[in-house]
Design an enzyme around this catalytic site. Structure first.
Site, PDB file in Angstrom:
ATOM      1  N   ARG A  62      -1.927  90.421 -78.240  1.00  0.00           N
ATOM      2  CA  ARG A  62      -1.405  89.405 -79.171  1.00  0.00           C
ATOM      3  C   ARG A  62      -1.073  88.099 -78.469  1.00  0.00           C
ATOM      4  O   ARG A  62      -0.960  87.054 -79.118  1.00  0.00           O
ATOM      5  CB  ARG A  62      -0.216  89.969 -79.959  1.00  0.00           C
ATOM      6  CG  ARG A  62      -0.681  90.706 -81.200  1.00  0.00           C
ATOM      7  CD  ARG A  62       0.359  91.633 -81.737  1.00  0.00           C
ATOM      8  NE  ARG A  62       0.453  92.810 -80.907  1.00  0.00           N
ATOM      9  CZ  ARG A  62       1.507  93.593 -80.799  1.00  0.00           C
ATOM     10  NH1 ARG A  62       2.592  93.301 -81.462  1.00  0.00           N
ATOM     11  NH2 ARG A  62       1.490  94.651 -80.039  1.00  0.00           N
ATOM     12  N   GLU A  99       9.181 102.809 -70.368  1.00  0.00           N
ATOM     13  CA  GLU A  99      10.204 103.827 -70.619  1.00  0.00           C
ATOM     14  C   GLU A  99       9.671 105.207 -70.193  1.00  0.00           C
ATOM     15  O   GLU A  99      10.353 105.973 -69.533  1.00  0.00           O
ATOM     16  CB  GLU A  99      10.556 103.792 -72.097  1.00  0.00           C
ATOM     17  CG  GLU A  99      11.866 104.456 -72.402  1.00  0.00           C
ATOM     18  CD  GLU A  99      12.166 104.410 -73.891  1.00  0.00           C
ATOM     19  OE1 GLU A  99      11.492 103.656 -74.609  1.00  0.00           O
ATOM     20  OE2 GLU A  99      13.057 105.162 -74.314  1.00  0.00           O
TER      21      GLU A  99
HETATM   22  P1  AMP Z   1       8.181  94.485 -73.168  1.00  0.00           P
HETATM   23  O1  AMP Z   1       7.316  94.666 -71.969  1.00  0.00           O
HETATM   24  O2  AMP Z   1       9.133  95.612 -73.387  1.00  0.00           O
HETATM   25  O3  AMP Z   1       8.874  93.132 -73.196  1.00  0.00           O
HETATM   26  O4  AMP Z   1       7.219  94.551 -74.425  1.00  0.00           O
HETATM   27  C1  AMP Z   1       6.476  93.448 -74.783  1.00  0.00           C
HETATM   28  C2  AMP Z   1       5.130  93.797 -75.300  1.00  0.00           C
HETATM   29  O5  AMP Z   1       5.137  94.954 -76.143  1.00  0.00           O
HETATM   30  C3  AMP Z   1       4.637  92.639 -76.123  1.00  0.00           C
HETATM   31  O6  AMP Z   1       3.298  92.382 -75.731  1.00  0.00           O
HETATM   32  C4  AMP Z   1       4.747  93.091 -77.551  1.00  0.00           C
HETATM   33  O7  AMP Z   1       3.572  92.772 -78.226  1.00  0.00           O
HETATM   34  C5  AMP Z   1       4.970  94.601 -77.509  1.00  0.00           C
HETATM   35  N1  AMP Z   1       6.204  95.024 -78.199  1.00  0.00           N
HETATM   36  C6  AMP Z   1       7.284  95.606 -77.622  1.00  0.00           C
HETATM   37  N2  AMP Z   1       8.229  95.903 -78.529  1.00  0.00           N
HETATM   38  C7  AMP Z   1       7.758  95.495 -79.718  1.00  0.00           C
HETATM   39  C8  AMP Z   1       8.276  95.499 -81.059  1.00  0.00           C
HETATM   40  N3  AMP Z   1       9.497  95.989 -81.360  1.00  0.00           N
HETATM   41  N4  AMP Z   1       7.507  94.988 -82.044  1.00  0.00           N
HETATM   42  C9  AMP Z   1       6.292  94.496 -81.759  1.00  0.00           C
HETATM   43  N5  AMP Z   1       5.741  94.456 -80.529  1.00  0.00           N
HETATM   44  C10 AMP Z   1       6.460  94.950 -79.505  1.00  0.00           C
END
Ligand code: AMP
Length: 174
Positions: A62, A99
């Site tokens: 995305r 996680e």
């Molecule tokens: P993080 O590495 O935990 O910051 O996760 C970020 C990536 O995971 C991004 O590329 C988001 O597209 C996806 N992502 C994580 N959590 C969500 C959520 N609650 N809703 C949508 N996309 C998420």
């Protein structure tokens, strides 16, 4: 209704996707809306218009949607960061913890010239792990990170702290 709330009204919460306990922020209604998409892209790009980057880097998948649109709006190039095995030429990789288990991101070794000023783009920061790994990758190949731009920041997950001392602009915060 103010602009942030108008954009928020186009983002759908999907509980328990992709696994129990996660509330997935579904941006597809915003993307499908002609005002929603252009408003989000222009407002994300505007923060960096006076001091423009040389390159926008977006993370699969995305991050490609907003990254390419912002790059076009700022008249600069776009570089993709991808999951392993997708980029055809020589790559550099960074592994990062999730996680459960780990993940990996890759960039072409020659994608960025030394000292180029890079704006990092993704749709959302949750824990910040993906963005932190993407930033490490860009630094590894010689880029200078000037900032991070995301549509959504989930504020209670500490992503901003994990990513560290770089300007982060999130259009919408939850
Ligand atoms: P993080 O590495 O935990 O910051 O996760 C970020 C990536 O995971 C991004 O590329 C988001 O597209 C996806 N992502 C994580 N959590 C969500 C959520 N609650 N809703 C949508 N996309 C998420």
């Amino acid at each position: 209704m103010g602009v942030p709330n108008r954009l928020k009204s186009m983002i759908r919460d999907v509980p328990d996707f992709p696994k129990p306990g996660i509330i997935f922020k579904d941006i597809t209604p915003l993307l499908a809306d002609p005002c929603g998409l252009s408003l989000a892209v222009e407002l994300m790009a505007n923060q960096w218009r006076d001091d423009r980057p040389d390159l926008v880097v977006g993370t699969e998948s995305r991050g490609f949607i907003f990254g390419t649109a912002i790059a076009q709006s700022l008249s600069c190039g776009f570089v993709p960061i991808r999951k392993p095995g997708k980029l055809p030429y020589e790559t550099r990789s960074v592994k990062y913890d999730l996680e459960y288990g780990s993940d990996e991101v890759q960039i072409h070794v020659d994608a960025i010239s030394a000292g180029q000023r890079v704006l990092m783009v993704d749709d959302l920061i949750a824990t910040g792990g993906t963005m932190k790994a993407a930033c490490e990758l860009v630094t590894m190949v010689g880029g200078e990170i000037m900032g991070v731009a995301v549509l959504i920041e989930l504020m209670n997950l500490g992503g901003r702290e994990l990513i560290g001392p770089v300007p982060i602009h999130a259009l919408l915060q939850y």
